[in-house]
Write an enzyme that holds these catalytic residues in place. Structure first.
Site, PDB file in Angstrom:
ATOM      1  N   LYS A  16       0.955  -1.260  -0.135  1.00 14.70           N
ATOM      2  CA  LYS A  16      -0.001   0.201   0.008  1.00 14.70           C
ATOM      3  C   LYS A  16       0.803   1.221  -0.076  1.00 14.70           C
ATOM      4  CE  LYS A  16      -1.693  -1.509   3.923  1.00 14.70           C
ATOM      5  NZ  LYS A  16      -1.245  -2.748   3.822  1.00 14.70           N
ATOM      6  N   HIS A  41       4.789   0.644   6.326  1.00 22.72           N
ATOM      7  CA  HIS A  41       4.716   0.804   4.672  1.00 22.72           C
ATOM      8  C   HIS A  41       5.891   1.324   4.184  1.00 22.72           C
ATOM      9  CE1 HIS A  41       0.106   1.785   5.504  1.00 22.72           C
ATOM     10  NE2 HIS A  41       0.579   0.459   6.142  1.00 22.72           N
ATOM     11  N   GLN A 223      -3.027  -2.149   7.456  1.00 22.39           N
ATOM     12  CA  GLN A 223      -3.432  -3.381   7.402  1.00 22.39           C
ATOM     13  C   GLN A 223      -4.246  -3.872   6.255  1.00 22.39           C
ATOM     14  OE1 GLN A 223      -3.970  -1.192  10.491  1.00 22.39           O
ATOM     15  NE2 GLN A 223      -1.931  -1.716  10.825  1.00 22.39           N
ATOM     16  N   THR A 300       8.055  -6.037  12.595  1.00 22.87           N
ATOM     17  CA  THR A 300       8.431  -6.929  13.450  1.00 22.87           C
ATOM     18  C   THR A 300       9.497  -7.911  13.101  1.00 22.87           C
ATOM     19  OG1 THR A 300       6.952  -8.585  12.922  1.00 22.87           O
ATOM     20  CG2 THR A 300       6.146  -7.212  14.853  1.00 22.87           C
ATOM     21  N   PRO A 303       9.128 -13.915  10.119  1.00 16.21           N
ATOM     22  CA  PRO A 303       8.918 -14.269   8.638  1.00 16.21           C
ATOM     23  C   PRO A 303       7.429 -14.376   8.337  1.00 16.21           C
ATOM     24  CG  PRO A 303       9.829 -15.887  10.189  1.00 16.21           C
ATOM     25  CD  PRO A 303       9.665 -14.828  10.891  1.00 16.21           C
TER      26      PRO A 303
END
Ligand code: GDP
Ligand code: IMO
Ligand code: MG
Length: 430
Positions: A16, A41, A223, A300, A303
């Site tokens: 985004k 982002h 999100q 964070t 993976p």
């Protein structure tokens, strides 16, 4: 430029930020309408990579007003750090504005986020640990602190003390945790408030004026639709409303001001954290996607879980967001596979369905039905027009359009601005 909402069509991290940066070039304002520093982002411009958590992804364009609106939860310590980092890298933040109605994340929100996750044990959500859920819970319970009050020197200390004392009751009595050092936190946050006060104002009139102007507004979703508190895979969701409709809550515009909604999707699926993921791949193809796509969390570093494209999810997203068009990214990541798959339907309890079940998170019997298409092997990262893409790659895009029922406006073949490829004749407002 029309007024456009850019929304995540999957489980977040669809790119985004990149699409907002691309559209911001011709906009007057970019407005982040939800979430907090759980978002990460990425904008890649001029060979430099910027990872933005709270600052809107239009910030690299001088002259674009960047608004953090009422629906965002703001961690002052993170916003101050982000502003400093951008300034140090030569990015001007003088056009940043923060709504006085946005809620503040305080240290206990983050603490409680972690403690609640621990108490969930095996059903932990896998939150980003940024205090998002507890901050939105306080907002809904009408005991939150808003940015306007936070930057008011006459009200801040008392407002924080009351909330910190209540938080200490909860922390010590319910969780057996050490109480927080209230005077130290108030002193630390005094410094943040002083640094942020220049940015805080009533942002709605600015956004309303920009939306009436010729250049328009880009509303930046955070999100994704499948992480929305209502439309997502509850309870494995975030605590806000990523869907496009939330761009009209507290920003300064109503639904009639929105000209188009652009969904952003990868040509495969990823998810960070726990919860349903029908097309997840736990084999070497999943690893191929993770490594080629560098699918590790922006916030964070975790993976990301990877899987095939799920058009049941995308149709659901198209419905809930009123998508007019789609940006289908990361085509370069699928290069090198003999065949590629698309989930077209689900099989549940012996029956096939085109539609996503509302209780997906609770169902164990959902199996995707796949269609297999030819893959492509070429490195497509320097392709600059749609016609130059390998034929199987173009056929893949065409099939996705057919299955979702909305046109693809652009695709991408890498993280750079110049790696977005518009499809001939396609427009954002359809
Ligand atoms: P956001 O949260 O939706 O803004 O997305 P993120 O920034 O968290 O994750 C998208 C990641 O994919 C970032 O690392 C981008 O730089 C990268 N990216 C964006 N578009 C492409 C693409 O077309 N191909 C590849 N390989 N990477 C891309
Ligand atoms: P962007 O804007 C991907 C996920 C977390 C967890 C769930 C709840 O970069 O796409 P939270 O901390 O919000 O309470 O965590 O939501 N999550 C995201 N996943 N991209 C994001 O943001 C996310 N923000 C939250 O991993 O599963
Ligand atoms: Mg992200």
């Amino acid at each position: 430029m029309p007024n456009v909402v850019v929304v995540g069509a999957q489980w977040g991290d669809e790119a985004k930020g990149k699409v907002v940066d691309y559209l911001a070039e011709r906009a007057d304002a970019v407005v982040r309408y939800g979430g907090g520093s759980n978002a990460g982002h990425t904008v890649t411009a001029g060979g430099e990579v910027f990872k933005l958590h709270l600052v809107p992804s239009g910030i690299l364009h001088a002259g674009v007003t960047c608004v953090i609106s009422a629906g965002v939860v703001v961690d002052p310590s993170i916003l101050v750090r982000e502003i400093r980092d951008l300034t140090m890298r030569g990015v001007a933040v003088s056009n940043l504005r923060v709504s006085g109605q946005a809620h503040v994340i305080l240290p206990y929100h983050r603490l409680i986020d972690g403690l609640e996750e621990r108490s969930r044990r095996r059903s932990a959500i896998g939150t980003t640990g940024q205090g998002i859920g507890p901050a939105y819970a306080d907002k809904a319970a009408r005991r939150g602190l808003r940015m306007g009050e936070f930057v008011d020197d006459g009200r801040r200390a008392d407002a924080m003390r009351v909330r910190l004392e209540a938080a200490n009751e909860l922390l010590t009595k319910l969780y057996g945790h050490e109480p927080l050092d209230i005077p130290a936190i108030i002193t630390e946050y005094d410094a943040y408030a002083k640094e942020l006060s220049a940015f805080v104002c009533d942002t709605a009139p600015l956004v309303a004026a920009a939306a009436r102007g010729p250049k328009g507004v880009v509303f930046e979703g955070a999100q994704g639709t499948m992480l929305d508190l209502d439309t997502g895979t509850y309870p494995y969701v975030t605590s806000s409303h990523p869907v496009a409709g939330a761009a009209c809550v507290g920003t300064g515009v109503g639904p009639c001001s929105i000209d188009s909604v652009v969904g952003v999707a990868k040509c495969y699926t990823t998810r960070v954290g726990a919860g349903a993921f029908p097309t997840e791949l736990t084999d070497s193809i999943g690893d191929h996607i993770r490594e080629r796509g560098r699918e590790y969390g922006t916030t964070t570093g975790r993976p990301r879980r990877c899987g095939w494209l799920d058009t049941v999810v995308l149709r659901y997203s198209a419905m809930h967001n009123g998508l007019r068009t789609l940006m289908l990214g990361h085509l370069d990541v699928l290069s090198g596979l003999d065949t590629v798959r698309i989930a077209t339907k689900y099989r549940m309890g012996g029956l096939e369905t085109d539609d996503l079940p509302y209780d997906l998170a609770a169902r164990e019997d959902v199996r995707p039905v796949y269609e297999e298409l030819a893959g492509w092997s070429e490195d497509i990262t320097s392709v600059s027009s749609f016609d130059e893409l390998p034929e199987p790659c173009r056929a893949y895009v065409a099939r996705v359009e057919e299955l979702i029922g909305i046109p693809v406006w652009a695709v991408s073949v890498g993280p750079g601005r110049e790696q977005m490829i518009r499809l001939p004749g396609r427009r954002i407002v359809t």
